[in-house]
Design a protein around this motif. Structure first.
Motif, PDB file in Angstrom:
ATOM      1  N   TYR A 142     -26.828  22.314  -0.952  1.00 44.60           N
ATOM      2  CA  TYR A 142     -28.154  21.701  -1.078  1.00 44.60           C
ATOM      3  C   TYR A 142     -28.336  20.946  -2.388  1.00 44.60           C
ATOM      4  CZ  TYR A 142     -29.615  24.162   3.146  1.00 44.60           C
ATOM      5  OH  TYR A 142     -29.725  24.606   4.445  1.00 44.60           O
ATOM      6  N   ASN A 277     -41.495  16.730   5.282  1.00 44.30           N
ATOM      7  CA  ASN A 277     -40.482  15.674   5.297  1.00 44.30           C
ATOM      8  C   ASN A 277     -39.091  16.196   4.940  1.00 44.30           C
ATOM      9  OD1 ASN A 277     -42.169  13.461   6.049  1.00 44.30           O
ATOM     10  ND2 ASN A 277     -42.985  13.403   3.967  1.00 44.30           N
ATOM     11  N   TYR A 278     -38.921  17.521   4.996  1.00 44.88           N
ATOM     12  CA  TYR A 278     -37.609  18.157   4.827  1.00 44.88           C
ATOM     13  C   TYR A 278     -36.984  17.869   3.460  1.00 44.88           C
ATOM     14  CZ  TYR A 278     -38.261  18.429   9.866  1.00 44.88           C
ATOM     15  OH  TYR A 278     -38.785  18.650  11.112  1.00 44.88           O
ATOM     16  N   GLN A 279     -37.821  17.761   2.422  1.00 44.70           N
ATOM     17  CA  GLN A 279     -37.294  17.567   1.079  1.00 44.70           C
ATOM     18  C   GLN A 279     -36.819  18.883   0.460  1.00 44.70           C
ATOM     19  OE1 GLN A 279     -36.944  14.386  -0.457  1.00 44.70           O
ATOM     20  NE2 GLN A 279     -37.286  13.977   1.709  1.00 44.70           N
ATOM     21  N   GLN A 281     -34.984  22.640   0.425  1.00 48.95           N
ATOM     22  CA  GLN A 281     -33.998  23.428   1.142  1.00 48.95           C
ATOM     23  C   GLN A 281     -34.767  24.446   1.976  1.00 48.95           C
ATOM     24  OE1 GLN A 281     -31.924  24.745  -2.515  1.00 48.95           O
ATOM     25  NE2 GLN A 281     -32.285  26.838  -1.810  1.00 48.95           N
ATOM     26  N   PRO A 282     -34.292  24.781   3.156  1.00 45.52           N
ATOM     27  CA  PRO A 282     -35.087  25.558   4.114  1.00 45.52           C
ATOM     28  C   PRO A 282     -35.612  26.886   3.581  1.00 45.52           C
ATOM     29  CG  PRO A 282     -33.166  24.638   5.189  1.00 45.52           C
ATOM     30  CD  PRO A 282     -32.997  24.353   3.735  1.00 45.52           C
TER      31      PRO A 282
END
Length: 305
Positions: A142, A277-279, A281-282
């Motif tokens: 990541y 917006n998936y910026q 890390q999960p």
């Protein structure tokens, strides 16, 4: 659900039997070696060997070396990227070990790293803020993503020489390392007492705040990283002492893993946008979401995110 999350936290830990994949290690060394700050050490870490999910999660852990974890979870990660880039590529690791939650709970990769993502939230006058970091590209996974700070892999209290496990201890160590760039706690040091830094400011002040109730540390939940099968523990570190944080913010500085750190209001639209917006890390998106829920449920702190 804090220290009792770990089933065998004071037992003699078994060793992982995961095999080291030299090709994956060589590739990761090359990637992080492109940055002069990149570091890759084969130190002992904690991995999860099984998860019981009846009622609430309970983790059984074991000791592994970092290269074992990187071979196991890194192998799934590499396989996933290859399948995305070349549709139709087979994914045997994912199919056999990361196909669903029940399969993941058995931890068949034999080195599912136990990571923590801590939402560090503090009171600032009439607002609450959370610390966010941008990861450098020289970390093993990541690189370049947004994350909560600190975020880290867990270790036994005394490294390989001891088996005691404390999630709070891991947080305090990484608080000192990532937010004050203290290299002496990054690896096992020559200190006889592994808790030596509890007596060094600002950790000593944070411990005092914990004893007085002005610093709350809570485990919020457990999840899996679907990219690589790593186990992520989400936590909240909440500080209500305004003066303490005003003093500390001016002294905090990022360590080598972090490009920059910045505080942001828990009500900031930017925080919501970056999550959607998936910026992030999960695991960090999971930690932030759980932390905001907890702040509202227990502390009546509302957020628009």
């Amino acid at each position: 659900m804090n220290e009792d999350l770990i089933v065998n936290r004071s037992a003699v830990l078994p060793r992982s039997k995961a095999r080291v994949n030299k090709r994956i290690i060589k590739k990761r060394k090359h990637l992080i070696g492109l940055d002069n700050n990149g570091r890759l050490w084969d130190d002992p870490i904690l991995c999860v060997s099984s998860i019981a999910t009846e009622g609430r999660p309970r983790l059984t852990v074991e000791l592994a070396n970092y290269f074992q974890y990187l071979s196991a979870c890194g192998g799934v990660e590499e396989e996933t990227y290859n399948a995305i880039n070349w549709p139709g590529r087979l994914t045997p690791l994912r199919d056999n070990f990361v196909s669903d939650v029940d399969t993941l709970s058995s931890c068949g990769l034999k080195a599912h790293g136990m990571g923590m993502q801590v939402a560090f939230v503090y009171k600032d006058t009439d607002d609450y803020k959370i610390l966010i970091q941008r990861r450098v590209f020289s970390v093993a996974t990541y690189g370049g993503a947004l994350a909560v700070v600190p975020t880290f892999g867990c270790l036994p209290v005394g490294g390989e020489s001891e088996s005691e496990i404390s999630l709070l201890h891991n947080f305090l160590r990484e608080f000192y390392e990532e937010l004050y760039s203290s290299p002496e706690v990054e690896r096992e040091s020559s200190h006889i007492d592994p808790k030596w830094f509890y007596h060094v400011d600002p950790v000593s002040s944070l411990v005092a705040l914990h004893d007085s109730g002005d610093f709350v540390f809570e485990i919020l939940g457990v999840g899996f990283d679907a990219l690589n099968g790593e186990v992520n523990i989400a936590a909240l570190a909440l500080i209500n002492d305004i003066e303490f944080m005003r003093r500390q913010i001016s002294m905090m500085k990022a360590n080598w893993e972090i490009n920059n750190i910045y505080p942001i209001s828990i009500n900031s639209p930017q925080l919501q946008d970056d999550i959607l917006n998936y910026q992030f890390q999960p695991g960090s998106a999971f930690a932030i979401t759980k932390a905001l829920q907890r702040l509202n449920e227990r502390y009546a702190v509302t957020s628009e995110v």
